[in-house]
Write an enzyme that holds these catalytic residues in place. Structure first.
Site, mmCIF file in Angstrom:
data_model
loop_
_atom_site.group_PDB
_atom_site.id
_atom_site.type_symbol
_atom_site.label_atom_id
_atom_site.label_comp_id
_atom_site.label_asym_id
_atom_site.label_seq_id
_atom_site.Cartn_x
_atom_site.Cartn_y
_atom_site.Cartn_z
ATOM 1 N N SER A 138 21.216 31.646 2.046
ATOM 2 C CA SER A 138 22.369 32.805 1.995
ATOM 3 C C SER A 138 23.292 32.263 0.944
ATOM 4 O O SER A 138 23.637 31.255 0.499
ATOM 5 C CB SER A 138 23.085 32.600 3.195
ATOM 6 O OG SER A 138 22.176 32.900 4.412
ATOM 7 N N SER A 139 23.567 33.503 -0.025
ATOM 8 C CA SER A 139 24.649 33.250 -0.933
ATOM 9 C C SER A 139 24.286 32.248 -2.159
ATOM 10 O O SER A 139 23.183 32.513 -2.756
ATOM 11 C CB SER A 139 26.091 33.003 -0.269
ATOM 12 O OG SER A 139 27.054 33.187 -1.450
ATOM 13 N N SER A 140 24.908 31.056 -2.099
ATOM 14 C CA SER A 140 24.471 30.051 -2.927
ATOM 15 C C SER A 140 22.890 29.653 -2.801
ATOM 16 O O SER A 140 22.138 29.307 -3.663
ATOM 17 C CB SER A 140 25.530 29.027 -3.008
ATOM 18 O OG SER A 140 25.123 28.122 -3.959
#
Ligand SMILES: *[C@@H]1O[C@H](CO)[C@@H](O)[C@H](O)[C@H]1NC(C)=O
Length: 298
Positions: A138-140
């Protein structure tokens, strides 16, 4: 107040006790080239040659926090016998280095290579199946999933990601591996780094020059109202992997896997699928069953 505390405690207890095993930090893993920590969930009924899922956290997260947020992986590991690695970022803000040439490049060093070393550790020490290695984030962690797909296509068979940016989009000139806070590319996060499919594809291929083997299949979720990593990054990711994987947009399927989501099918849908998540911000909630179906292990 008192009643809800009891309920929360009961829920936590039943969740923990529902698992056959627990998350452990791997003390024996010599963490190089960066200092990321390795956590692993090994179910009691681990297969002799278990598939390996690498689940990669977002900024301000840790391996253990992402384990708690995505308990479905561990629950399914109990049922299906695979193992799950939860890497923990060494940076102060908990973000992964997806900006340095080292991390972006095959065997170039950086956090990407440390994560690959965790996979190798799991193959050596837990009998992990090198032909069944998968990743999600998720995300990074979504950005890192794209980076790993570009730099280590020989290691990973498939990836899923929630709210990321294209491989190479976060590159920052002068960024080095092991910085206390990995460099941030605001042009990219703002959805303003636009390239052609060919340019993105060439960039990905440049991270492992000469590689001609298979590449991981990708399932990409992104929220339409994401204001951390803007929605334009979704289109850029799809351009990138459509070029690398050699598949073009075929058709949309609306209101699947849930109402308001649109699946964008590339080619025959076995190599690249985007999921546009209408009215969802940063990031779409992790959908463990969809991930495991994409990997083909549940
Ligand atoms: C497919 O869905 C995406 C996301 O909703 C949308 O942007 C695109 O215009 C659609 N394409 C077609 C051909 O309907």
């Amino acid at each position: 107040m008192f009643f809800s505390t009891i309920l929360a405690a009961t829920a936590a207890f039943s969740l923990a006790s529902a698992l056959s095993s627990s998350l452990q930090q791997v003390a024996g893993f010599t963490s190089t080239p960066t200092k990321a920590k390795m956590y692993v969930y090994i179910p009691t009924n681990k297969l002799a040659k278990p598939p390996i899922v690498v689940a990669i956290h977002h900024c301000a997260g840790t391996g253990p926090s992402y384990f708690s947020e995505t308990q479905g992986y561990a629950q399914n590991a109990d049922t299906h016998g695979f193992i799950v690695i939860y890497p923990s970022s060494p940076s102060s803000g908990g973000c992964w280095d997806v900006s340095s040439t080292a991390s972006l490049t095959h065997n170039g060093g950086g956090d990407s290579q440390t994560i690959v070393n965790m996979v190798k550790y799991a193959e050596t020490h837990y009998g992990g199946d090198p032909d069944k290695v998968y990743m999600t984030g998720s995300s990074s962690g979504a950005m890192m999933t794209n980076v790993l797909a570009g730099a280590y296509p020989d290691v990973f068979k498939a990836g899923t990601l929630y709210g990321g940016v294209p491989d190479g989009c976060f590159y920052v000139a002068g960024a080095t591996a092991g910085m206390a806070t990995p460099a941030w590319n605001s042009q990219c996060s703002g959805g303003k780094l636009i390239k052609t499919a060919q340019q993105w594809g060439d960039q990905v291929r440049s991270y492992y020059p000469g590689y001609t083997g298979s590449r991981p299949k990708m399932l990409i979720f992104h929220g339409t109202i994401d204001t951390t990593l803007y929605y334009a990054n979704f289109g850029e990711e799809l351009k990138e992997w459509s070029n690398v994987l050699g598949v073009s947009f075929n058709h949309n399927q609306t209101n699947t896997p849930i109402s308001g989501y649109t699946k964008m099918i590339y080619g025959d849908g076995t190599k690249l699928v985007g999921v546009s998540c209408y009215n969802v911000g940063h990031t779409p909630p992790v959908r463990v069953p969809d991930d495991l179906a994409w990997f083909g292990i549940a």
